[in-house]
Design an enzyme around this catalytic site. Structure first.
Site, PDB file in Angstrom:
ATOM      1  N   LYS A   1       0.704  -1.217  -0.112  1.00 45.43           N
ATOM      2  CA  LYS A   1       0.071  -0.085  -0.053  1.00 45.43           C
ATOM      3  C   LYS A   1       1.074   1.259   0.090  1.00 45.43           C
ATOM      4  O   LYS A   1       0.200   2.317  -0.483  1.00 45.43           O
ATOM      5  CB  LYS A   1      -0.981  -0.163   1.257  1.00 45.43           C
ATOM      6  CG  LYS A   1      -2.114  -0.999   0.908  1.00 45.43           C
ATOM      7  CD  LYS A   1      -3.018  -0.434   0.352  1.00 45.43           C
ATOM      8  CE  LYS A   1      -4.308  -1.323   0.271  1.00 45.43           C
ATOM      9  NZ  LYS A   1      -5.549  -1.086  -0.476  1.00 45.43           N
TER      10      LYS A   1
ATOM     11  N   SER B   1       0.920  -9.913  -1.412  1.00 47.37           N
ATOM     12  CA  SER B   1       0.705  -8.357  -0.969  1.00 47.37           C
ATOM     13  C   SER B   1       1.043  -7.857   0.435  1.00 47.37           C
ATOM     14  O   SER B   1       0.927  -6.680   0.377  1.00 47.37           O
ATOM     15  CB  SER B   1      -0.841  -8.021  -1.382  1.00 47.37           C
ATOM     16  OG  SER B   1      -1.808  -8.792  -0.660  1.00 47.37           O
TER      17      SER B   1
END
Length: 315
Positions: A50, A301
């Site tokens: 992110k 991720s």
């Protein structure tokens, strides 16, 4: 509606250089269902991808708006990313998180100097908008923004540079910003590769939406059932438009498969992955029959898993 381009992603790569780590693409010798590489975004400083999108979005703001500060809403990883980006620029940050967010993510966000506001999961977005208006802050959404999508797309840029003959790319899907950005880059640079999103069965709104041809709305309580707390959002109009263009399909994985993938990544790949970060690997491990044969990249991720949960999964 303007979609993000490879030029936008290249611009983002220049902005985030020196802030986001260029994570390694790790070939897995143990993989016995075809060649597999892991894109280890869990090795980012905040433990998740992110930082790419959040930093790019903050860096792209006009200086007066940036100096007033930013507000973000998130289940955890975008919260940390926005807090770190704000800290780098020396500006205020207010982060709205669901009151069900794992404590490890809440505490990490606060440690970066952000003000953390906890609300019921269904109120996080409205609370962030209210704070933006009340305090004159700029909202940095977790996925519904071209600059965020372009920042996440830098992962696809790196995959294409490090493995130009990649044939299959597996990407976790929640709000869709990650898959939108990576898919855009792969489509532009590796046009023969197939791109698949991966969702938990308990939060498979994207799979249903792409199957029916229009975005669908799953109740928050339904999506909150999955152990993959970072995959409980659903696409916006902007990200859904991207996903329709860049995905060849969506694979859904069970809760048991997600847990098993966390174990495999820890014991075979020596990578700590949170459940959300293990979903792409779960698709490779348990759903090869739904995927083309070939050189496969699975995006890990994030790795911000609660230690007690990790212990229970490994035990």
């Amino acid at each position: 509606m303007r979609l993000v381009t490879i030029d936008d992603i290249r611009t983002a790569a220049g902005r985030i250089a020196g802030t986001a780590i260029r994570t390694p693409l790790l070939e897995q010798q143990w993989a016995d269902q075809g060649p597999l590489w892991l894109k280890a975004e869990n090795l980012q400083g905040i433990g998740a991808f992110k930082i790419r999108g959040a930093y790019n979005a903050v860096a792209a703001l006009p200086e007066p708006a940036r100096q007033r500060g930013v507000v973000a809403y998130s289940s955890g990883n975008h919260a940390q990313a926005a807090a770190v980006a704000a800290k780098r620029f020396g500006i205020p940050a207010v982060i709205v998180v669901p009151d069900s967010t794992p404590r490890v993510k809440v505490e990490a966000t606060a440690a970066h100097g952000a003000e953390v506001v906890e609300v019921p999961i269904g109120e996080r977005e409205s609370a962030a908008y209210a704070l933006a208006e009340e305090r004159g802050l700029t909202l940095i959404p977790p996925f519904d923004h071209p600059d965020v999508i372009a920042g996440q797309g830098t992962i696809g840029l790196e995959i294409a540079e490090d493995l130009p003959d990649v044939e299959v790319v597996l990407i976790p899907v929640s709000g869709g910003g990650l898959a939108s950005g990576i898919g855009t880059a792969i489509r532009a640079l590796c046009p023969d590769a197939k791109v698949f999103g991966v969702e938990p069965e308990l939060a498979a709104d994207t799979a249903e939406g792409l199957r029916t041809g229009s975005r669908v709305d799953w109740p928050v309580d339904d999506r909150a059932r999955t152990i993959a707390d970072g995959l409980r959002s659903q696409p916006s109009e902007l990200t859904f438009a991207h996903l329709r263009e860049v995905l060849d399909g969506v694979v859904t994985v069970s809760e048991d498969e997600i847990r098993a993938a966390v174990r495999v990544l820890a014991t075979r790949a020596h990578l700590v992955a949170e459940p959300s970060g293990a979903t792409a690997a779960a698709a490779y491990l348990f759903h090869r029959e739904q995927l083309p044969v070939g050189r496969t990249v699975a995006v890990v991720s994030g790795g911000n898993i609660d230690p007690a949960l990790l212990a229970s999964i490994l035990g």
